[in-house]
Structures are given as C-alpha cells and as structure tokens.
Design a protein around this motif. Sequence first.
Motif, PDB file in Angstrom:
ATOM      1  N   LEU A   1       0.615 -10.186  -6.032  1.00  0.00           N
ATOM      2  CA  LEU A   1      -0.309  -9.052  -5.904  1.00  0.00           C
ATOM      3  C   LEU A   1       0.350  -7.941  -5.081  1.00  0.00           C
ATOM      4  CD1 LEU A   1      -3.718 -10.802  -5.166  1.00  0.00           C
ATOM      5  CD2 LEU A   1      -3.083  -9.560  -7.234  1.00  0.00           C
ATOM      6  N   LEU A   2       0.982  -8.325  -3.997  1.00  0.00           N
ATOM      7  CA  LEU A   2       1.604  -7.360  -3.095  1.00  0.00           C
ATOM      8  C   LEU A   2       3.106  -7.383  -3.327  1.00  0.00           C
ATOM      9  CD1 LEU A   2      -0.373  -8.322   0.138  1.00  0.00           C
ATOM     10  CD2 LEU A   2      -0.972  -6.636  -1.600  1.00  0.00           C
ATOM     11  N   ASP A   3       3.575  -6.408  -4.068  1.00  0.00           N
ATOM     12  CA  ASP A   3       4.990  -6.382  -4.395  1.00  0.00           C
ATOM     13  C   ASP A   3       5.691  -5.199  -3.720  1.00  0.00           C
ATOM     14  OD1 ASP A   3       4.189  -4.205  -5.878  1.00  0.00           O
ATOM     15  OD2 ASP A   3       4.424  -5.168  -7.816  1.00  0.00           O
ATOM     16  N   GLU A   4       6.924  -4.996  -4.074  1.00  0.00           N
ATOM     17  CA  GLU A   4       7.757  -3.949  -3.471  1.00  0.00           C
ATOM     18  C   GLU A   4       7.189  -2.552  -3.700  1.00  0.00           C
ATOM     19  OE1 GLU A   4      11.010  -2.881  -1.159  1.00  0.00           O
ATOM     20  OE2 GLU A   4      10.398  -4.900  -1.694  1.00  0.00           O
ATOM     21  N   SER A   5       6.460  -2.356  -4.791  1.00  0.00           N
ATOM     22  CA  SER A   5       5.897  -1.029  -5.055  1.00  0.00           C
ATOM     23  C   SER A   5       4.875  -0.641  -3.986  1.00  0.00           C
ATOM     24  CB  SER A   5       5.277  -0.946  -6.452  1.00  0.00           C
ATOM     25  OG  SER A   5       4.146  -1.799  -6.541  1.00  0.00           O
ATOM     26  N   LEU A   6       4.131  -1.623  -3.472  1.00  0.00           N
ATOM     27  CA  LEU A   6       3.187  -1.338  -2.395  1.00  0.00           C
ATOM     28  C   LEU A   6       3.934  -0.917  -1.133  1.00  0.00           C
ATOM     29  CD1 LEU A   6       0.365  -1.207  -1.158  1.00  0.00           C
ATOM     30  CD2 LEU A   6       0.548  -3.659  -0.709  1.00  0.00           C
ATOM     31  N   LEU A   7       5.004  -1.620  -0.821  1.00  0.00           N
ATOM     32  CA  LEU A   7       5.804  -1.248   0.357  1.00  0.00           C
ATOM     33  C   LEU A   7       6.342   0.166   0.203  1.00  0.00           C
ATOM     34  CD1 LEU A   7       7.103  -1.941   3.055  1.00  0.00           C
ATOM     35  CD2 LEU A   7       8.998  -2.977   1.785  1.00  0.00           C
ATOM     36  N   GLN A   8       6.782   0.518  -0.993  1.00  0.00           N
ATOM     37  CA  GLN A   8       7.288   1.879  -1.223  1.00  0.00           C
ATOM     38  C   GLN A   8       6.174   2.915  -1.057  1.00  0.00           C
ATOM     39  OE1 GLN A   8      10.521   2.472  -1.257  1.00  0.00           O
ATOM     40  NE2 GLN A   8      10.648   0.258  -1.045  1.00  0.00           N
TER      41      GLN A   8
ATOM     42  N   PHE B   1       1.870   9.364   1.018  1.00  0.00           N
ATOM     43  CA  PHE B   1       0.521   8.960   0.631  1.00  0.00           C
ATOM     44  C   PHE B   1       0.142   7.618   1.243  1.00  0.00           C
ATOM     45  CE2 PHE B   1       2.735  11.252  -2.743  1.00  0.00           C
ATOM     46  CZ  PHE B   1       2.019  12.432  -2.705  1.00  0.00           C
ATOM     47  N   ALA B   2       0.897   7.186   2.225  1.00  0.00           N
ATOM     48  CA  ALA B   2       0.731   5.855   2.818  1.00  0.00           C
ATOM     49  C   ALA B   2      -0.647   5.636   3.430  1.00  0.00           C
ATOM     50  CB  ALA B   2       1.818   5.618   3.856  1.00  0.00           C
ATOM     51  N   CYS B   3      -1.206   6.636   4.055  1.00  0.00           N
ATOM     52  CA  CYS B   3      -2.502   6.481   4.702  1.00  0.00           C
ATOM     53  C   CYS B   3      -3.569   6.100   3.672  1.00  0.00           C
ATOM     54  CB  CYS B   3      -2.892   7.768   5.416  1.00  0.00           C
ATOM     55  SG  CYS B   3      -4.540   7.747   6.122  1.00  0.00           S
ATOM     56  N   HIS B   4      -3.603   6.806   2.577  1.00  0.00           N
ATOM     57  CA  HIS B   4      -4.576   6.499   1.529  1.00  0.00           C
ATOM     58  C   HIS B   4      -4.305   5.104   0.943  1.00  0.00           C
ATOM     59  CE1 HIS B   4      -7.490   7.083  -1.613  1.00  0.00           C
ATOM     60  NE2 HIS B   4      -6.580   6.723  -2.493  1.00  0.00           N
ATOM     61  N   THR B   5      -3.050   4.797   0.750  1.00  0.00           N
ATOM     62  CA  THR B   5      -2.680   3.478   0.243  1.00  0.00           C
ATOM     63  C   THR B   5      -3.182   2.394   1.180  1.00  0.00           C
ATOM     64  OG1 THR B   5      -0.699   4.401  -0.790  1.00  0.00           O
ATOM     65  CG2 THR B   5      -0.730   2.016  -0.437  1.00  0.00           C
ATOM     66  N   MET B   6      -2.952   2.571   2.474  1.00  0.00           N
ATOM     67  CA  MET B   6      -3.383   1.579   3.451  1.00  0.00           C
ATOM     68  C   MET B   6      -4.910   1.423   3.432  1.00  0.00           C
ATOM     69  SD  MET B   6      -2.643  -0.715   5.634  1.00  0.00           S
ATOM     70  CE  MET B   6      -0.898  -0.446   5.597  1.00  0.00           C
TER      71      MET B   6
ATOM     72  N   ASN C   1      -4.633  -1.457  -9.926  1.00  0.00           N
ATOM     73  CA  ASN C   1      -3.668  -2.415 -10.471  1.00  0.00           C
ATOM     74  C   ASN C   1      -3.777  -3.759  -9.764  1.00  0.00           C
ATOM     75  OD1 ASN C   1      -2.710  -0.446 -12.166  1.00  0.00           O
ATOM     76  ND2 ASN C   1      -0.994   0.101 -10.867  1.00  0.00           N
ATOM     77  N   ILE C   2      -3.861  -3.717  -8.457  1.00  0.00           N
ATOM     78  CA  ILE C   2      -3.981  -4.957  -7.686  1.00  0.00           C
ATOM     79  C   ILE C   2      -5.343  -5.594  -7.950  1.00  0.00           C
ATOM     80  CG2 ILE C   2      -4.121  -5.909  -5.349  1.00  0.00           C
ATOM     81  CD1 ILE C   2      -2.066  -3.806  -4.490  1.00  0.00           C
ATOM     82  N   THR C   3      -6.398  -4.788  -7.957  1.00  0.00           N
ATOM     83  CA  THR C   3      -7.751  -5.305  -8.174  1.00  0.00           C
ATOM     84  C   THR C   3      -7.890  -5.961  -9.542  1.00  0.00           C
ATOM     85  OG1 THR C   3      -8.608  -3.549  -6.757  1.00  0.00           O
ATOM     86  CG2 THR C   3     -10.199  -4.680  -8.123  1.00  0.00           C
ATOM     87  N   SER C   4      -7.353  -5.334 -10.583  1.00  0.00           N
ATOM     88  CA  SER C   4      -7.485  -5.912 -11.928  1.00  0.00           C
ATOM     89  C   SER C   4      -6.684  -7.209 -12.047  1.00  0.00           C
ATOM     90  CB  SER C   4      -7.079  -4.909 -13.003  1.00  0.00           C
ATOM     91  OG  SER C   4      -5.716  -4.588 -12.896  1.00  0.00           O
ATOM     92  N   GLU C   5      -5.504  -7.254 -11.412  1.00  0.00           N
ATOM     93  CA  GLU C   5      -4.716  -8.490 -11.437  1.00  0.00           C
ATOM     94  C   GLU C   5      -5.443  -9.591 -10.666  1.00  0.00           C
ATOM     95  OE1 GLU C   5      -1.793 -10.919 -12.729  1.00  0.00           O
ATOM     96  OE2 GLU C   5      -2.040  -8.816 -13.303  1.00  0.00           O
TER      97      GLU C   5
END
Length: 180
Positions: A68-75, A81-86, A144-148
């Motif tokens: 679920l949590l892959d390298e794309s999330l780290l990027q 846009f990290a704040c919104h991602t977090m 993407n994470i939610t649907s997976e």
Amino acid sequence: MAFSRLSCLCLLAVALLSETALCKKAHCRDECCTFVETFPSRLKELRTAFEKIRDYYEANDDLIDTALLDESLLQELKSPFACHTMKEVLRFYLDFVLPAATKNSNSNFKHPIGSIGAIFYDMKKTLNKCRHYFSCKKTFEIENITSEFKRMESKGVYKAMGELDILFNYIEDYLVNKRK
C-alpha cells in the motif's frame, strides 16, 4: 594507555556531537515550529505502540504481495505537495485502517492502536492549523491507496497495519525536512 586514549576520543566525540546538536536546535516562536521540533518524542511513542502489535500484523501481512505504501508515497512526501499528502494518508488511517483494526483486534491491541490513532489525530489537526507553515498544496490523491485497500477486503487491514513502520519512516522524513 590505549584504553585511556580511546576513552578520551569517545568523550571528545560525545562533546562535539552534543555541541552540534545544541547548535542546531531551533528556537521556535510558534506552535507549528514547536510541533515539528518536538515530534521525535511523538515518533518514539508511535514506534513503541507499534512494537506491541507489529508481530501480529506483519505475520498476517505476508499473505499479501501488494504494497500500500510504496516509493511513490515517499516521493510525494518530498514534494511541495507533501502537507496535503500527509493529511490524506493520516485521514486514510484514521477513517479506514485504525477503526477496522480496532474492531477486528483482541483487547490487548486496543490501547496501542488507540495511541497511534490519538497521535495521528493530533498530527492531522496540527497540519490543518499550520497549513501555511507546511505550505499545503493539493495534488496527492489517496484514492489509489484506498481502492487497493478496499480490494484486499479484510486482508487490507493486515497490510495497512503491517506497513505502519514504513509510514512512521515517511512521516519522520517529512518532518525532518521541515526542521529549521
């Protein structure tokens, strides 16, 4: 003699590291800076709580190959846009993962899961309050994470909970980059 030389070198290294650490400490004037500077202690609390449940979730996580949590999330967490991602990742864990983990867990797990949830809730609240400090810009989509996660059905909880240590590392990386 070699022992005393080694002792002196160790003491010198400790003194230099301590002085360096003191020099790098930020003098915060607001709640947002203070949150970032004091987060290492909260991260330790997260990791301690996860230690209590890690074996169970990681043992059941091995049944699923998809991360679920892959390298794309780290990027994303290294992007502007990290704040919104977090905020989105925290919302995902608060709305879907932790409630399902609490519902499906034995009573020994409820306290550690609750501790993780409380810290995540505080983080999300602080990110909302400090959106200017964190320069929140929207692009990351949690769908993407939610649907997976939903596709994995009941096994998704094991996967998401088993990957909490990865999320803690990502959070740490994100907040370390925000330190002054």
